[in-house]
Design an enzyme around this catalytic site. Structure first.
Site, PDB file in Angstrom:
ATOM      1  N   LYS A   1       0.773  -1.288  -0.069  1.00  0.00           N
ATOM      2  CA  LYS A   1      -0.111   0.120   0.152  1.00  0.00           C
ATOM      3  C   LYS A   1       0.897   1.438   0.034  1.00  0.00           C
ATOM      4  CE  LYS A   1      -4.333  -1.677   1.355  1.00  0.00           C
ATOM      5  NZ  LYS A   1      -5.691  -1.680   2.112  1.00  0.00           N
TER       6      LYS A   1
ATOM      7  N   LYS B   1     -10.886  -3.480  -3.510  1.00  0.00           N
ATOM      8  CA  LYS B   1     -11.854  -2.124  -3.657  1.00  0.00           C
ATOM      9  C   LYS B   1     -11.160  -1.071  -4.113  1.00  0.00           C
ATOM     10  CE  LYS B   1     -13.929  -3.022   0.755  1.00  0.00           C
ATOM     11  NZ  LYS B   1     -12.743  -2.738   1.707  1.00  0.00           N
TER      12      LYS B   1
ATOM     13  N   LYS C   1      -4.764  -9.787  -6.153  1.00  0.00           N
ATOM     14  CA  LYS C   1      -5.864  -9.951  -5.587  1.00  0.00           C
ATOM     15  C   LYS C   1      -7.135  -8.861  -5.776  1.00  0.00           C
ATOM     16  CE  LYS C   1      -6.214  -7.651  -0.898  1.00  0.00           C
ATOM     17  NZ  LYS C   1      -7.536  -7.338  -0.514  1.00  0.00           N
TER      18      LYS C   1
HETATM   19  N1  AQP Z   1      -9.575 -10.571  -3.029  1.00  0.00           N
HETATM   20  C1  AQP Z   1     -10.110 -11.191  -1.930  1.00  0.00           C
HETATM   21  N2  AQP Z   1     -10.544 -12.359  -2.070  1.00  0.00           N
HETATM   22  C2  AQP Z   1     -10.929 -12.843  -0.797  1.00  0.00           C
HETATM   23  N3  AQP Z   1     -11.043 -12.446   0.486  1.00  0.00           N
HETATM   24  C3  AQP Z   1     -10.696 -11.070   0.449  1.00  0.00           C
HETATM   25  N4  AQP Z   1     -10.717  -9.861   1.299  1.00  0.00           N
HETATM   26  C4  AQP Z   1     -10.310  -8.803   0.706  1.00  0.00           C
HETATM   27  N5  AQP Z   1      -9.988  -8.948  -0.500  1.00  0.00           N
HETATM   28  C5  AQP Z   1     -10.245 -10.214  -0.836  1.00  0.00           C
HETATM   29  C6  AQP Z   1     -11.239 -10.144   2.607  1.00  0.00           C
HETATM   30  O1  AQP Z   1     -12.461  -9.344   2.893  1.00  0.00           O
HETATM   31  C7  AQP Z   1     -12.440  -8.966   4.589  1.00  0.00           C
HETATM   32  C8  AQP Z   1     -12.496  -7.330   4.322  1.00  0.00           C
HETATM   33  O2  AQP Z   1     -11.509  -6.524   3.918  1.00  0.00           O
HETATM   34  P1  AQP Z   1     -11.252  -5.102   3.969  1.00  0.00           P
HETATM   35  O3  AQP Z   1     -12.040  -4.419   3.331  1.00  0.00           O
HETATM   36  O4  AQP Z   1     -11.110  -4.759   5.428  1.00  0.00           O
HETATM   37  O5  AQP Z   1      -9.541  -4.830   3.779  1.00  0.00           O
HETATM   38  P2  AQP Z   1      -8.847  -5.513   2.599  1.00  0.00           P
HETATM   39  O6  AQP Z   1      -8.487  -6.648   2.470  1.00  0.00           O
HETATM   40  O7  AQP Z   1      -7.749  -4.450   2.413  1.00  0.00           O
HETATM   41  O8  AQP Z   1      -9.861  -5.227   1.250  1.00  0.00           O
HETATM   42  P3  AQP Z   1      -9.815  -4.449  -0.142  1.00  0.00           P
HETATM   43  O9  AQP Z   1     -10.955  -5.059  -0.920  1.00  0.00           O
HETATM   44  O10 AQP Z   1      -8.570  -4.838  -0.872  1.00  0.00           O
HETATM   45  O11 AQP Z   1      -9.858  -3.105   0.041  1.00  0.00           O
HETATM   46  P4  AQP Z   1      -8.893  -1.788  -0.220  1.00  0.00           P
HETATM   47  O12 AQP Z   1      -8.603  -1.784  -1.475  1.00  0.00           O
HETATM   48  O13 AQP Z   1      -9.452  -0.728   0.525  1.00  0.00           O
HETATM   49  O14 AQP Z   1      -7.734  -2.312   0.795  1.00  0.00           O
HETATM   50  C9  AQP Z   1     -11.163  -9.279   4.818  1.00  0.00           C
HETATM   51  O15 AQP Z   1     -11.512 -10.415   5.705  1.00  0.00           O
HETATM   52  C10 AQP Z   1     -10.252  -9.578   3.719  1.00  0.00           C
HETATM   53  O16 AQP Z   1      -9.276 -10.426   4.056  1.00  0.00           O
END
Ligand code: AQP
Length: 353
Positions: A133, A218, A215
């Site tokens: 990040k 968002k 992966k």
């Molecule tokens: N690609 C993924 N596949 C499976 N599980 C996933 N999680 C996130 N991406 C995937 C799981 O979703 C839960 C909530 O995630 P989060 O929003 O708190 O944080 P993150 O992992 O940082 O998710 P994003 O979508 O990638 O958000 P941004 O882009 O804002 O950082 C967690 O249990 C995570 O493991």
């Protein structure tokens, strides 16, 4: 890990007893509408297992301000409410589980400071999420992004969670939480339950549709299908999903794009690898993508309806806020005494206050 083991551990450690069901803590950042990776990897299980586990769900807004470039105050307000609505829409039941907003409970930030004082810099330096990040410009990344995993440890340890159901990307952070809890317990006496990650065999890492080596996230909406995407957007995104030039449809992990699509298919339709391969024998990507679209549209339709019922007209977010406020205030009222009891235990153990 069995629930009974945890209950026995609590008794030995002199920690407060709880119900016989293992407790789980799940958090999600309000950084936009959740995507099908969040849903299939984590959220769907959270909703399905509310009877099995004593569940605590938290919209982690303090985590969402760690990347200043993505932090816009008015947008964050809407995202917090949107994420709470999304959790309710996928089936989180505030009668069965505790649902609240992280910043409503100051104990998260206070315990985070305390835990930061038992966390080694070397541990934080190893965290992959910070590296990815922060990117190239690490000097300008916020200190909050660097200590993000310590705040996450506080979220988990405050509620005496036995299990933390997450996607694979969070494995390292849960390991760090365990290290922090163990070190604290060694130095100051048994204080925290040492939680275990709960990571599913399938769906724990749904990949971006436009780049199956990264992966789904968002922060990269081009490669993600959001829970609120329309049927035509879903169709278009699957149609554009990266595959390869081979003709057979088989579960081969090295064919990353296809493997990702088949994993999503399997999570939606069920069935073994062999049964799915047989189903698609003699068919091509066009059929696979058409069936995927149909399955996902059907899965998301009731969620989207519930979301619309909860938030009303998206042009008037204040109405949604007013409608959800009682649920979130009640959730915070149920979470606060648990969090404050753990914080008091930790402060007492350290000789604070
Ligand atoms: N690609 C993924 N596949 C499976 N599980 C996933 N999680 C996130 N991406 C995937 C799981 O979703 C839960 C909530 O995630 P989060 O929003 O708190 O944080 P993150 O992992 O940082 O998710 P994003 O979508 O990638 O958000 P941004 O882009 O804002 O950082 C967690 O249990 C995570 O493991």
């Amino acid at each position: 890990m069995s629930g009974n083991t945890q209950v026995a551990d609590r008794a030995t450690a002199g920690l407060p007893q709880k119900g016989l069901r293992p407790r789980v803590l799940s958090g999600i950042q309000p950084t936009g509408i959740p995507h099908i990776g969040n849903y299939l990897g984590a959220m769907r299980h959270w909703a399905a297992e509310q009877e099995q586990y004593d569940s605590v769900f938290c919209v982690v807004d303090l985590h969402a301000i760690t990347v200043p470039a993505n932090h816009h105050p008015a947008e964050l307000q809407d995202n917090i409410i949107g994420m709470a609505a999304a959790l309710l829409a996928i089936g989180i039941d505030p009668q069965k589980s505790v649902l609240f907003i992280q910043s409503h409970i100051p104990a998260h930030a206070e315990l985070s400071w305390i835990l930061g004082c038992v966390t080694s810099l070397g541990w934080l330096n190893r965290m992959h999420q910070f590296k990815s990040k922060a990117g190239e410009d690490r000097e300008n990344a916020s200190a909050g992004l660097y200590t993000y995993p310590v705040l996450q440890a506080a979220d988990i340890l405050l509620y005496d969670a036995d299990l933390v159901p997450v996607g694979d990307d969070q494995r390292q952070h849960i390991e760090l939480t365990r290290d922090i809890a163990e070190r604290f317990n060694e130095r100051f006496g048994p204080t925290f339950i040492v939680p275990a990650p709960l990571i599913r065999e399938s769906g724990a890492r749904i990949m971006a549709l436009d780049d199956p080596t990264a992966k789904m996230s968002k922060s990269h909406p081009e490669g993600a299908i959001s829970l609120l995407d329309t049927p035509s957007a879903i169709k278009k995104k699957f149609a554009r999903a990266v595959t390869d030039s081979e003709r057979t449809i088989t579960f081969s992990p090295e064919r990353k794009g296809l493997y990702n699509l088949l994993t999503i298919y399997q999570l939606l339709a069920g069935g073994t690898d062999e049964a799915i391969e047989e189903h698609f024998a003699g068919k091509g990507y066009k059929e696979l993508k058409a069936e995927l679209t149909e399955l996902l549209v059907a899965e998301l339709a009731p969620i989207q309806q519930r979301y619309r019922d909860l938030v009303g007209d998206p042009a008037h977010p204040k109405q949604a806020k007013a409608a959800l406020a009682p649920i979130l205030l009640e959730g915070a009222a149920r979470a606060r005494p648990r969090a404050e009891a753990t914080l008091a235990r930790a402060k007492n153990a350290m000789g604070l206050g």
